[in-house]
Design a protein around this motif. Structure first.
Motif, PDB file in Angstrom:
ATOM      1  N   GLN A   1      -2.951   4.137   9.023  1.00  0.00           N
ATOM      2  CA  GLN A   1      -3.168   3.319   7.713  1.00  0.00           C
ATOM      3  C   GLN A   1      -2.007   2.824   7.237  1.00  0.00           C
ATOM      4  O   GLN A   1      -2.395   1.697   6.026  1.00  0.00           O
ATOM      5  CB  GLN A   1      -3.804   4.035   6.775  1.00  0.00           C
ATOM      6  N   ASP A   2      -0.822   2.725   7.357  1.00  0.00           N
ATOM      7  CA  ASP A   2       0.697   1.991   6.779  1.00  0.00           C
ATOM      8  C   ASP A   2       0.792   1.372   7.512  1.00  0.00           C
ATOM      9  O   ASP A   2       1.574   0.264   7.093  1.00  0.00           O
ATOM     10  CB  ASP A   2       1.600   3.111   7.274  1.00  0.00           C
TER      11      ASP A   2
ATOM     12  N   SER B   1      -7.421   3.073  14.880  1.00  0.00           N
ATOM     13  CA  SER B   1      -8.239   3.272  14.099  1.00  0.00           C
ATOM     14  C   SER B   1      -9.247   3.717  14.075  1.00  0.00           C
ATOM     15  O   SER B   1      -9.277   4.477  13.016  1.00  0.00           O
ATOM     16  CB  SER B   1      -9.083   1.764  14.074  1.00  0.00           C
TER      17      SER B   1
ATOM     18  N   GLY C   1       1.292  -0.977   0.091  1.00  0.00           N
ATOM     19  CA  GLY C   1      -0.239  -0.080  -0.016  1.00  0.00           C
ATOM     20  C   GLY C   1       0.674   1.042  -0.046  1.00  0.00           C
ATOM     21  O   GLY C   1       0.513   2.335  -0.747  1.00  0.00           O
ATOM     22  N   ILE C   2       1.912   1.799   0.606  1.00  0.00           N
ATOM     23  CA  ILE C   2       2.753   2.138   1.318  1.00  0.00           C
ATOM     24  C   ILE C   2       3.959   2.871  -0.363  1.00  0.00           C
ATOM     25  O   ILE C   2       3.487   3.299  -1.133  1.00  0.00           O
ATOM     26  CB  ILE C   2       4.261   2.381   2.012  1.00  0.00           C
TER      27      ILE C   2
ATOM     28  N   PHE D   1      -2.990  10.158  13.946  1.00  0.00           N
ATOM     29  CA  PHE D   1      -2.249   9.355  12.933  1.00  0.00           C
ATOM     30  C   PHE D   1      -2.417   9.026  11.983  1.00  0.00           C
ATOM     31  O   PHE D   1      -2.617   7.237  11.766  1.00  0.00           O
ATOM     32  CB  PHE D   1      -1.544   8.930  14.381  1.00  0.00           C
ATOM     33  N   PRO D   2      -2.239   9.416  11.388  1.00  0.00           N
ATOM     34  CA  PRO D   2      -2.442   8.722   9.377  1.00  0.00           C
ATOM     35  C   PRO D   2      -1.105   7.525   9.261  1.00  0.00           C
ATOM     36  O   PRO D   2      -1.680   6.594   7.986  1.00  0.00           O
ATOM     37  CB  PRO D   2      -1.866  10.276   8.306  1.00  0.00           C
TER      38      PRO D   2
ATOM     39  N   ASP E   1      -8.285  10.400  14.423  1.00  0.00           N
ATOM     40  CA  ASP E   1      -7.744  10.494  13.572  1.00  0.00           C
ATOM     41  C   ASP E   1      -6.134  11.609  13.530  1.00  0.00           C
ATOM     42  O   ASP E   1      -5.886  12.716  13.171  1.00  0.00           O
ATOM     43  CB  ASP E   1      -8.846  11.467  12.640  1.00  0.00           C
TER      44      ASP E   1
ATOM     45  N   ALA F   1       7.383   5.898   5.579  1.00  0.00           N
ATOM     46  CA  ALA F   1       6.123   5.489   6.630  1.00  0.00           C
ATOM     47  C   ALA F   1       6.456   5.007   8.377  1.00  0.00           C
ATOM     48  O   ALA F   1       6.238   5.135   8.830  1.00  0.00           O
ATOM     49  CB  ALA F   1       6.284   5.033   5.347  1.00  0.00           C
TER      50      ALA F   1
END
Lengths: 192, 462
Positions: A142-143, A133, A54-55, A138-139, A136, A65
């Motif tokens: 999603q990594d 999860s 994904g990254i 820590f983006p 909002d 990341a």
């Protein structure tokens, strides 16, 4: 009462330090820049936790990341550590105020301990889910893959749960030890 | 004095910072070459060639017919006026039985029987009447690509004219015409008819029959030229009062279709026709919203938690009016992401090109609008700044407008039965063969055209 609290507080700190100090060391290492030699191997973190596909699909740099992941994981640990300290210290001090005025009554307060511990495990899980999860902040959340997210939640709950238990075993008031799992099995009871 | 200079310097610095913050907050990318839009400049008027089908059967449109309204005369008069206004010079010619240039005096007789008189023997006249000869006119149109060519005909093509080498004689000039960016407008008008239709194939395949009991029949005006010129003629013809009266009574008396290899009249970027209103689900009043053109590229900058964006365009803003439209689009999306969401410090923005695919959902194409849904199932990561460059190209031309002529089409196989039914309204032989041929060539010569380029620069929140 205060003297008793202070006496048990020392042993509480000893118990908390067993897993608390490694946690603090881990947090320090996570905040350190990636190029500093650390016991946390970024390559290992990439392979175990990061969603490399994904990254890379977004053209992002894995190192950046990982850096963001370290930052997020450090703050996750800080939050979990604070929660653990609040609950374990709260129980340790609070156990002195339990109304244990006859033999065998301490076991009755085992139910209290189970409820507090269950709430603690619940709060640990909520903190985990908020960081990884629901929140909002820590983006980087999603990594990581869902599998590694679940693994992190499980491991951190076990780790800080253990920290709570060890510190509570040593920090609970002497008369209330029967309320805490295995606390009455401690050797040198009189010394403690 | 120095004090004032100081204020001016501060102002200049302030404004340059603002503009730079907008410009710098985006990755480096290459814009596609925008096509040059045709201008409506009156100075670009060119010659107009009017070709009249001089075959004998056309004379039936000039004779009055009881209980039927004759539209041939009034419509041709409107056409002649329109052709005069359209070009710098108008040249009149005939094809069919006679292939020649005629003067204005002769052209003025086109709505009379005199114009169609065949001076040769009856047999020779009937022989010539069977061949429409439109391919010769198309060849002339091919050579005069800056001009507008208008053909008035009954389009009664023999089957042999639509087959093999003869079909190629029609297709070849059409290829050049479409390749040059010209369009073909087909006007069909059902008018009263009082004459003889010859060249109708008989069922046994041994010869041709003629028919003179029809009271009504369509004639056609084919205009080859720019979409604008075709629409100019269309407007003039549709303003004809008699035609309007007839249409009020019977809407099927008139059909129009424009066939072109490129239905895109203009690129929306060149004339800066893309506005804030084209992005539907992001409010211009939302926080941090900016809309700006940079080198003809409209850029929407905003902060949002919306996971997909809806873009909508009016077909009339970019398509040739009345054309066959676009049935499919190709939308190229280049996507970049940046972990730095703020645009204040451009040095921090390290843009990375995304390899994500399928960023655009199926576009919704109607006669009026084109709607595009971007990032519908993409699940872009929040907490990032994203930059998307969308290039919208045509992929396939539409063909729906040709179908309206089907009611006037007569196949060779059906010709004999149609004849034996003694119809009052006589259909046009091989009409759809020709129209489909024109449409096929237009599709063959189709080249993807850039309709619009748009940039979306947004910070995605959770």
């Amino acid at each position: 009462m205060i003297v008793n609290i202070l006496k048990t507080l020392f042993w509480y700190l000893v118990g908390a330090a067993v897993l608390g100090l490694p946690a603090i060391l881990l947090i320090g290492a996570l905040f350190a820049p990636l190029n500093v030699e650390s016991f946390i191997n970024p390559e290992w973190v990439d392979s175990v936790f990061m969603d490399s596909v994904g990254i890379l699909e977004d053209g992002q740099d894995i190192t950046m990341a990982t850096n963001d992941f370290y930052f997020m994981f450090a703050w996750l640990n800080i939050n979990l550590l604070i929660v653990t300290i609040i609950f374990s210290l709260g129980w340790s001090i609070g156990s002195h105020f339990l109304n244990i005025n006859e033999p065998g009554k301490a076991k009755f307060f085992g139910l209290y301990w189970i409820i507090v511990s269950a709430i603690f495990i619940g709060v640990l899980s909520i903190v985990n889910f908020t960081v990884l999860s629901w929140g909002d902040t820590f983006p980087a959340a999603q990594d990581i893959t869902t599998k590694s997210q679940n693994l992190m939640i499980l491991l951190t709950v076990i780790y800080y749960g253990l920290m709570y238990w060890i510190s509570v075993i040593l920090g609970t008031a002497r008369q209330a030890r029967s309320a805490v799992l295995f606390a009455n099995k401690l050797p040198a009871r009189n010394f403690l | 004095m120095n004090k004032y200079f100081k204020y001016i310097y501060i102002l200049i610095f302030f404004f340059s910072t603002i503009s730079n913050s907008f410009a710098a907050c985006q990755p480096k990318f290459t814009l596609p070459e925008f096509p040059i839009n045709n201008s409506n400049n009156e100075d670009l008027k060119n010659k107009v060639y009017v070709w009249y089908d001089a075959s004998l059967s056309m004379s039936g449109f000039t004779k009055s017919q009881t209980d039927e309204i004759n539209l041939y005369g009034p419509v041709i008069n409107s056409l002649q006026k329109a052709s005069q206004s359209l070009g710098t010079e108008t040249s009149y010619n005939t094809f069919g039985s006679r292939f020649q240039t005629i003067d204005e005096n002769r052209a003025s007789l086109v709505t009379t029987q005199e114009f169609y008189k065949c001076t040769q023997s009856a047999q020779a006249c009937a022989q010539k009447d069977r061949i429409n000869g439109i391919s010769k006119v198309l060849n002339v149109a091919k050579k005069n690509q800056d001009s507008t060519v208008i053909i008035v005909t009954d389009l009664f093509l023999s089957t042999s004219e639509t087959l093999a080498k003869n079909a190629e004689k029609i297709k070849s000039p059409l290829r050049k015409i479409f390749n040059n960016g010209q369009s073909v407008g087909v006007f069909g008008i059902s008018s009263s008819f009082n004459g003889k239709i010859s060249g109708i194939p008989t069922g046994d395949g041994l010869g041709y029959a003629s028919y003179s009991k029809a009271t009504k029949r369509p004639f056609y005006i084919i205009v080859i030229g720019s979409g604008e010129n075709i629409n100019f003629i269309r407007e003039k013809l549709e303003n004809n009062q008699k035609l309007q009266d007839k249409l009020a009574e019977n809407p099927d008396a008139y059909h129009f279709s424009m066939i072109t290899s490129n239905v895109i009249q203009k690129n929306l970027n060149v004339d800066k026709q893309i506005t804030e209103n084209n992005l539907l689900n992001i409010s211009p009043q939302s926080e941090g919203y900016k809309f700006k053109y940079e080198e003809n590229l409209p850029t929407y900058q905003f902060t949002t938690s919306e996971k997909n964006f809806e873009l909508e365009f009016n077909n009339s803003d970019f398509q040739v009016p009345g054309s066959n439209g676009v049935s499919d689009y190709k939308i190229d999306v280049d996507l970049w992401s940046s972990r730095e969401t703020s645009c204040k410090d451009s040095n921090k923005n390290k843009w990375a090109k995304s390899k994500r695919e399928n960023l655009v959902g199926d576009e919704d194409i109607t006669d009026e609008k084109l709607s595009i849904n971007v990032f519908e199932d993409t699940r872009l990561k929040w907490g990032y700044r994203w930059f998307a460059l969308l290039n919208i190209y045509t992929k396939k031309n539409g063909s729906s407008s040709q179908d309206q002529f089907k009611t006037w089409d007569l196949n060779e196989s059906d010709a004999a039965s149609h004849l034996s039914s003694e119809p009052k309204i006589f259909k046009t032989l091989n009409l759809m063969n020709l129209i489909e041929m024109v449409n096929d060539v237009a599709n063959e010569e189709f080249k993807p055209t850039l309709v619009a380029s748009i940039a979306l620069n947004f910070e995605l929140e959770k």
